[in-house]
Write a protein that holds these residues in place. Structure first.
Motif, mmCIF file in Angstrom:
data_model
loop_
_atom_site.group_PDB
_atom_site.id
_atom_site.type_symbol
_atom_site.label_atom_id
_atom_site.label_comp_id
_atom_site.label_asym_id
_atom_site.label_seq_id
_atom_site.Cartn_x
_atom_site.Cartn_y
_atom_site.Cartn_z
ATOM 1 N N ARG A 72 35.576 39.804 26.848
ATOM 2 C CA ARG A 72 35.578 41.186 27.309
ATOM 3 C C ARG A 72 35.603 41.243 28.835
ATOM 4 N N LYS A 141 40.016 55.798 27.340
ATOM 5 C CA LYS A 141 39.740 54.664 26.462
ATOM 6 C C LYS A 141 38.676 53.704 26.973
ATOM 7 N N SER A 143 35.496 52.142 27.482
ATOM 8 C CA SER A 143 34.151 52.219 26.909
ATOM 9 C C SER A 143 33.421 50.938 27.295
ATOM 10 N N LYS A 169 33.241 47.264 25.911
ATOM 11 C CA LYS A 169 32.715 47.097 24.561
ATOM 12 C C LYS A 169 33.751 46.452 23.641
ATOM 13 N N THR A 170 35.030 46.647 23.957
ATOM 14 C CA THR A 170 36.116 46.113 23.137
ATOM 15 C C THR A 170 36.691 44.862 23.790
ATOM 16 N N LYS A 171 37.079 43.915 22.978
ATOM 17 C CA LYS A 171 37.684 42.692 23.505
ATOM 18 C C LYS A 171 38.964 43.029 24.281
ATOM 19 N N ASP A 174 42.144 43.247 22.236
ATOM 20 C CA ASP A 174 42.256 44.463 21.422
ATOM 21 C C ASP A 174 42.592 45.678 22.284
ATOM 22 N N VAL A 175 42.028 45.713 23.495
ATOM 23 C CA VAL A 175 42.318 46.820 24.415
ATOM 24 C C VAL A 175 43.805 46.850 24.746
ATOM 25 N N GLU A 178 45.996 47.881 21.627
ATOM 26 C CA GLU A 178 45.995 49.326 21.417
ATOM 27 C C GLU A 178 46.819 50.034 22.486
#
Length: 215
Positions: A72, A141, A143, A169-171, A174-175, A178
């Protein structure tokens, strides 16, 4: 005989008068300045030769924490205010903005290189529109969570400086995945751009940005 003593007396009188005159002139010359200049010892300051002094740079623990690699993204920033709560809040906000700024910069750079090399035309959007869309997307987005114990410093002028480190908070993978889905759907990035390649190139770009910024 009287004449002899008289002559001797005259000679002695002249001699004494001459000596007294010389002594008076000498004294007049010496005391011409009523306060003779005296030599005073002034200690010379020892100056360090230029280029030969060393001073160790201090790195705040929050900055060190932000540089640790992981799944992260992290960022650390500082802020100064007269109130501790305000300094902490501003530092946290600045760190979050830095996360978004890195993502925006990385994607803009990768997108520009891809479009230049492949000469793919996306939907009718100006570069300013593209930049605004990416900025708006990550503003919604991002977070994060605050990690570590913030560093707080009391400054001599009465202000307070706080260092805060935040983590997504998101890897990161994955960020970016998306973001690819959104940007291709909106025509910001050409659909021909391989998703896996997009993610990997942006991850590399983010590493470079972090090394350059050092935060």
């Amino acid at each position: 005989m009287k004449n002899y003593f008289f002559a001797v007396s005259v000679v002695l009188a002249c001699t004494l008068s001459s000596c007294g005159g010389s002594k008076q002139m000498a004294n007049a010359g010496y005391y011409n300045n009523p306060y003779p200049q005296q030599q005073q010892y002034v200690p010379q300051q020892q100056q360090q030769p230029v280029g030969q002094t060393r001073q160790r740079r201090t790195v705040d623990p929050m900055q060190t924490l932000a540089k640790q690699e992981g799944e992260r993204m992290r960022a650390a920033q500082s802020a100064t205010a007269y109130l501790e709560d305000v300094a902490l809040e501003n530092a946290e906000s600045a760190a979050a903005q830095l996360l978004a700024s890195r993502l925006e910069t990385a994607i803009m750079g990768v997108r520009e290189r891809y479009n230049k090399n492949t000469q793919v035309n996306t939907k009718t959007m100006t570069e300013q529109d593209v930049q605004n869309h990416i900025k708006s997307y990550f503003a919604q987005k991002i977070s994060y969570t605050v990690i570590g114990e913030p560093s707080i410093y009391d400054n001599p002028n009465g202000t307070i400086t706080a260092y805060v480190c935040v983590e997504m908070k998101t890897k990161t993978e994955d960020v970016l995945s998306e973001a690819y889905d959104n940007l291709t759907r909106e025509g910001v990035i050409a659909v021909e751009y391989d998703k896996k390649k997009f993610v990997e190139e942006n991850k590399e770009e983010l590493k470079k940005l972090q090394q350059q910024l050092g935060l």
